[in-house]
Design a protein around this motif. Structure first.
Motif, mmCIF file in Angstrom:
data_model
loop_
_atom_site.group_PDB
_atom_site.id
_atom_site.type_symbol
_atom_site.label_atom_id
_atom_site.label_comp_id
_atom_site.label_asym_id
_atom_site.label_seq_id
_atom_site.Cartn_x
_atom_site.Cartn_y
_atom_site.Cartn_z
ATOM 1 N N ALA A 193 0.959 -1.100 -0.690
ATOM 2 C CA ALA A 193 -0.325 -0.372 -0.127
ATOM 3 C C ALA A 193 0.986 1.443 0.089
ATOM 4 O O ALA A 193 2.229 1.553 0.303
ATOM 5 C CB ALA A 193 -1.270 0.485 1.305
ATOM 6 N N VAL A 194 0.376 2.281 -0.798
ATOM 7 C CA VAL A 194 1.175 3.596 -0.536
ATOM 8 C C VAL A 194 -0.335 4.338 -0.263
ATOM 9 O O VAL A 194 -1.574 4.770 -1.105
ATOM 10 C CB VAL A 194 1.841 3.769 -1.807
ATOM 11 C CG1 VAL A 194 2.227 5.166 -2.424
ATOM 12 C CG2 VAL A 194 2.826 2.728 -2.286
ATOM 13 N N GLU A 195 0.475 5.451 0.247
ATOM 14 C CA GLU A 195 -1.155 6.275 1.389
ATOM 15 C C GLU A 195 -0.865 7.537 0.405
ATOM 16 O O GLU A 195 0.104 7.428 1.736
ATOM 17 C CB GLU A 195 -2.079 6.199 2.225
ATOM 18 C CG GLU A 195 -3.115 6.732 2.330
ATOM 19 C CD GLU A 195 -3.368 5.999 4.178
ATOM 20 O OE1 GLU A 195 -4.406 7.403 4.283
ATOM 21 O OE2 GLU A 195 -3.223 6.017 4.425
ATOM 22 N N ASP A 196 -1.349 8.593 0.429
ATOM 23 C CA ASP A 196 -1.121 10.064 0.135
ATOM 24 C C ASP A 196 -1.864 10.834 0.889
ATOM 25 O O ASP A 196 -2.991 11.177 0.511
ATOM 26 C CB ASP A 196 -0.667 10.624 -0.870
ATOM 27 C CG ASP A 196 -0.529 11.516 -1.129
ATOM 28 O OD1 ASP A 196 -0.368 12.160 0.310
ATOM 29 O OD2 ASP A 196 -0.208 12.623 -2.162
ATOM 30 N N ASP A 197 -2.052 11.124 1.861
ATOM 31 C CA ASP A 197 -2.766 12.260 2.555
ATOM 32 C C ASP A 197 -2.813 13.075 2.441
ATOM 33 O O ASP A 197 -3.539 14.294 3.020
ATOM 34 C CB ASP A 197 -2.795 11.865 4.227
ATOM 35 C CG ASP A 197 -1.905 12.144 4.820
ATOM 36 O OD1 ASP A 197 -0.447 13.320 4.257
ATOM 37 O OD2 ASP A 197 -0.796 11.535 6.299
ATOM 38 N N GLY A 198 -1.779 14.064 2.112
ATOM 39 C CA GLY A 198 -1.956 15.585 0.894
ATOM 40 C C GLY A 198 -0.630 16.299 2.505
ATOM 41 O O GLY A 198 -0.278 16.767 1.784
ATOM 42 N N SER A 199 -0.206 15.712 3.210
ATOM 43 C CA SER A 199 1.228 16.179 3.606
ATOM 44 C C SER A 199 2.375 15.561 4.136
ATOM 45 O O SER A 199 3.503 15.741 4.397
ATOM 46 C CB SER A 199 0.751 16.308 5.189
ATOM 47 O OG SER A 199 0.712 15.437 6.063
ATOM 48 N N THR A 253 3.368 1.053 3.135
ATOM 49 C CA THR A 253 2.643 0.018 4.280
ATOM 50 C C THR A 253 3.406 -1.300 3.484
ATOM 51 O O THR A 253 3.099 -2.117 1.825
ATOM 52 C CB THR A 253 1.626 -0.438 4.381
ATOM 53 O OG1 THR A 253 1.149 0.274 4.778
ATOM 54 C CG2 THR A 253 1.677 -1.511 5.203
ATOM 55 N N THR A 254 4.485 -2.060 3.186
ATOM 56 C CA THR A 254 4.493 -3.516 3.629
ATOM 57 C C THR A 254 4.248 -4.562 3.649
ATOM 58 O O THR A 254 3.161 -4.494 4.757
ATOM 59 C CB THR A 254 6.382 -3.264 3.664
ATOM 60 O OG1 THR A 254 6.000 -4.196 4.908
ATOM 61 C CG2 THR A 254 7.133 -2.576 4.082
ATOM 62 N N ALA A 255 4.412 -5.373 3.551
ATOM 63 C CA ALA A 255 3.796 -6.884 2.934
ATOM 64 C C ALA A 255 3.706 -7.355 4.551
ATOM 65 O O ALA A 255 2.919 -7.776 5.139
ATOM 66 C CB ALA A 255 3.798 -7.944 2.488
ATOM 67 N N ASP A 256 4.860 -7.496 5.489
ATOM 68 C CA ASP A 256 4.882 -7.275 7.017
ATOM 69 C C ASP A 256 4.492 -6.952 8.183
ATOM 70 O O ASP A 256 4.905 -6.132 8.893
ATOM 71 C CB ASP A 256 6.745 -7.941 7.216
ATOM 72 C CG ASP A 256 7.488 -6.501 7.404
ATOM 73 O OD1 ASP A 256 6.830 -4.848 7.220
ATOM 74 O OD2 ASP A 256 8.372 -7.388 7.156
ATOM 75 N N ASP A 264 -1.518 -4.514 -8.000
ATOM 76 C CA ASP A 264 -2.013 -5.131 -6.964
ATOM 77 C C ASP A 264 -0.555 -4.423 -5.670
ATOM 78 O O ASP A 264 -1.328 -4.619 -4.226
ATOM 79 C CB ASP A 264 -0.481 -6.614 -6.645
ATOM 80 C CG ASP A 264 -0.674 -7.191 -7.562
ATOM 81 O OD1 ASP A 264 -2.156 -7.385 -7.946
ATOM 82 O OD2 ASP A 264 -0.151 -8.066 -8.142
ATOM 83 N N VAL A 265 -0.720 -3.248 -5.874
ATOM 84 C CA VAL A 265 -0.662 -1.715 -4.446
ATOM 85 C C VAL A 265 -1.793 -0.909 -4.116
ATOM 86 O O VAL A 265 -2.201 -0.388 -5.756
ATOM 87 C CB VAL A 265 0.811 -1.334 -4.923
ATOM 88 C CG1 VAL A 265 1.070 -0.462 -4.423
ATOM 89 C CG2 VAL A 265 1.954 -1.750 -5.067
ATOM 90 N N ALA A 266 -2.205 -0.827 -3.283
ATOM 91 C CA ALA A 266 -3.254 -0.391 -2.961
ATOM 92 C C ALA A 266 -2.506 1.228 -2.775
ATOM 93 O O ALA A 266 -2.215 1.487 -1.765
ATOM 94 C CB ALA A 266 -3.248 -0.671 -1.307
ATOM 95 N N VAL A 267 -3.184 1.862 -3.979
ATOM 96 C CA VAL A 267 -2.806 3.397 -3.725
ATOM 97 C C VAL A 267 -3.692 4.488 -4.263
ATOM 98 O O VAL A 267 -4.902 4.426 -4.216
ATOM 99 C CB VAL A 267 -2.530 3.610 -5.427
ATOM 100 C CG1 VAL A 267 -1.959 5.295 -5.047
ATOM 101 C CG2 VAL A 267 -1.207 2.880 -6.068
ATOM 102 N N THR A 268 -3.737 5.098 -2.568
ATOM 103 C CA THR A 268 -4.685 5.955 -1.960
ATOM 104 C C THR A 268 -4.096 7.669 -2.569
ATOM 105 O O THR A 268 -2.527 7.566 -1.614
ATOM 106 C CB THR A 268 -5.068 5.794 -0.520
ATOM 107 O OG1 THR A 268 -5.263 4.687 -0.336
ATOM 108 C CG2 THR A 268 -5.465 7.147 0.031
ATOM 109 N N PRO A 269 -5.049 8.580 -3.243
ATOM 110 C CA PRO A 269 -5.694 8.383 -3.860
ATOM 111 C C PRO A 269 -5.693 7.571 -5.146
ATOM 112 O O PRO A 269 -4.943 7.342 -5.485
ATOM 113 C CB PRO A 269 -6.226 9.535 -4.015
ATOM 114 C CG PRO A 269 -5.588 10.230 -3.689
ATOM 115 C CD PRO A 269 -3.692 9.810 -3.296
ATOM 116 N N PRO A 270 -7.424 6.719 -5.620
ATOM 117 C CA PRO A 270 -6.548 5.894 -6.088
ATOM 118 C C PRO A 270 -6.040 6.539 -7.296
ATOM 119 O O PRO A 270 -5.615 7.948 -8.355
ATOM 120 C CB PRO A 270 -7.957 5.767 -6.528
ATOM 121 C CG PRO A 270 -9.118 5.596 -5.798
ATOM 122 C CD PRO A 270 -8.284 6.704 -5.140
#
Length: 430
Positions: A227-233, A238-241, A261-267
């Protein structure tokens, strides 16, 4: 949560190592995460037959500006393959044979006719928006072949000359064939020389390690990212473990077929392309053939024979190494020496295959396919969306390169571009 880095680079193929090098040379702190236990992505120099062979992407050319710049930077040259003496091609149910000159005289008019409108659709190929590509982006290779009114023999010969680049004519967009041709002055022959003409001296690993050797990034292998999440700041990786790493910017340098396969936020943009993936499910098989056999190339249309392109590549210890490409990886078991021998003997009787070797890129979870060939609508409509910064997330891959699409050149091109965009964003954020 770790929070000591300016940038996370995810993926250590040529795009990722280029981005990591350029960013660290610019003075930024970088953590570099790679799911595999090695760097290289879809290039892979492995061991077979007692020597090193290229299991993935291999070839480079002086006409490819980005890879050529890197080769000159590290004083690395290009190697030569064996000169072909005889050509074999399957057409209309019969194996034909002739000299390279005779084969060229047969294939050139058909390729020229098929690709005659390349410069019309892409008059300035470095700018794919120089002309309206809406109509051509609806056409598949199968559509083009159907419209040409070819005989069965001519159609097979045309598919033969496109060789290893044809896997699924009904899914491969015609636009990419025309784009490649226009990039090379309207000549398919010139494009094919660049795409498959010259290995790198010492292999792709030599260039890869030279680029990576200048990087001071903290490289972690065997660390898949989920997962990769951009919250604006900032961005949380996040790794698999379950480790969560906080950074200011991210370069996501993974193949198109694994991007979903990588949850990107925002899409991310280009959601349809990411979901549909690209259709290239090719295998590359190495065969060690007994003795120093006369040099040859062999081609067959996909679906008509398990091996669609083969050629003698090297001499080794008194034997000959033959590289084979199969447009449909499921058509032959690459570990079955006898099956590969039968397939090659279809063209060249009496060849004795001593051993075979292959890496399965299709079932490899971190590739899920080979080099990209875009579906209709994706080359000029969807792929450009991934070349723009997505907030603090930047995408890099030869799969959606603006010029070197589908190759090492494009991977380096997009890695360098992502690094420039990130460096610009970091300065603006300071």
């Amino acid at each position: 949560m770790t929070s000591t880095y300016d940038v996370a680079v995810i993926g250590a193929g040529f795009a990722g190592v280029t981005a990591a090098r350029d960013l660290t040379l610019a003075g930024h702190s970088v953590i570099h995460l790679e799911a595999r236990d090695r760097i290289g992505g879809r290039t892979f120099v492995g061991e077979a037959f007692g020597r090193q062979v290229e299991f993935g992407g291999t070839y480079a050319h002086w006409s490819q500006a980005h890879v050529w710049h890197e080769l000159r930077r590290y004083d690395i040259g290009l190697a030569r393959r064996l000169t072909i003496g005889q050509c074999y091609w399957l057409a209309d149910g019969t194996v034909h044979t002739g000299t390279p000159a005779e084969y060229h005289a047969l294939t050139k008019p058909l390729a020229t006719r098929c690709l005659a409108d390349a410069r019309e659709w892409f008059p300035l190929p470095a700018d794919i928006h120089a002309a309206d590509t809406t109509a051509i982006e609806k056409e598949t290779l199968a559509d083009r072949l159907d419209a040409m009114g070819l005989s069965a023999l001519e159609r097979d010969v045309l598919c033969d000359v496109m060789g290893s680049l044809v896997a699924s004519p009904a899914e491969q967009g015609m636009a990419q064939f025309l784009f490649w041709t226009s990039l090379n002055g309207g000549s398919w022959e010139t494009f094919m020389e660049g795409a498959g003409g010259f290995p790198i001296e010492g292999g792709t690993k030599r260039l890869l390690e030279a680029i990576n050797g200048e990087s001071t990034a903290e490289l972690r292998l065997s660390v898949p990212v989920v997962a990769v999440e951009d919250d604006g700041s900032g961005v949380t990786v996040t790794t698999a473990d379950g480790e969560r790493i906080r950074v200011r910017q991210v370069v996501l340098a993974v193949p198109l077929n694994t991007l979903g396969d990588v949850a990107v936020t925002p899409p991310p943009p280009a959601a349809d392309m990411i979901e549909q993936k690209h259709p290239m499910r090719t295998s590359k098989i190495w065969a060690r053939v007994k003795g120093e056999v006369p040099t040859f190339s062999a081609n067959a249309p996909v679906g008509r024979h398990p091996i669609n392109s083969a050629r003698t590549e090297y001499r080794y210890d008194g034997d000959t190494l033959v590289v084979c490409f199969c447009g449909d990886a499921s058509s032959i078991d690459p570990t079955d020496r006898a099956a590969v021998e039968r397939a090659l003997r279809f063209f060249v009787p009496d060849l004795e295959v001593l051993d075979v070797a292959c890496h399965d890129w299709v079932s490899d979870p971190y590739s899920q396919g080979t080099w990209v060939h875009h579906r209709p609508g994706h080359l000029t409509k969807a792929a450009p969306l991934l070349r723009r910064p997505h907030g603090r997330i930047h995408f890099a891959s030869g799969d959606f390169a603006p010029v070197g699409v589908g190759g090492i050149d494009g991977a380096i091109e997009t890695g360098a571009r992502a690094a420039r965009d990130v460096a610009r964003a970091l300065r603006a954020d300071s």
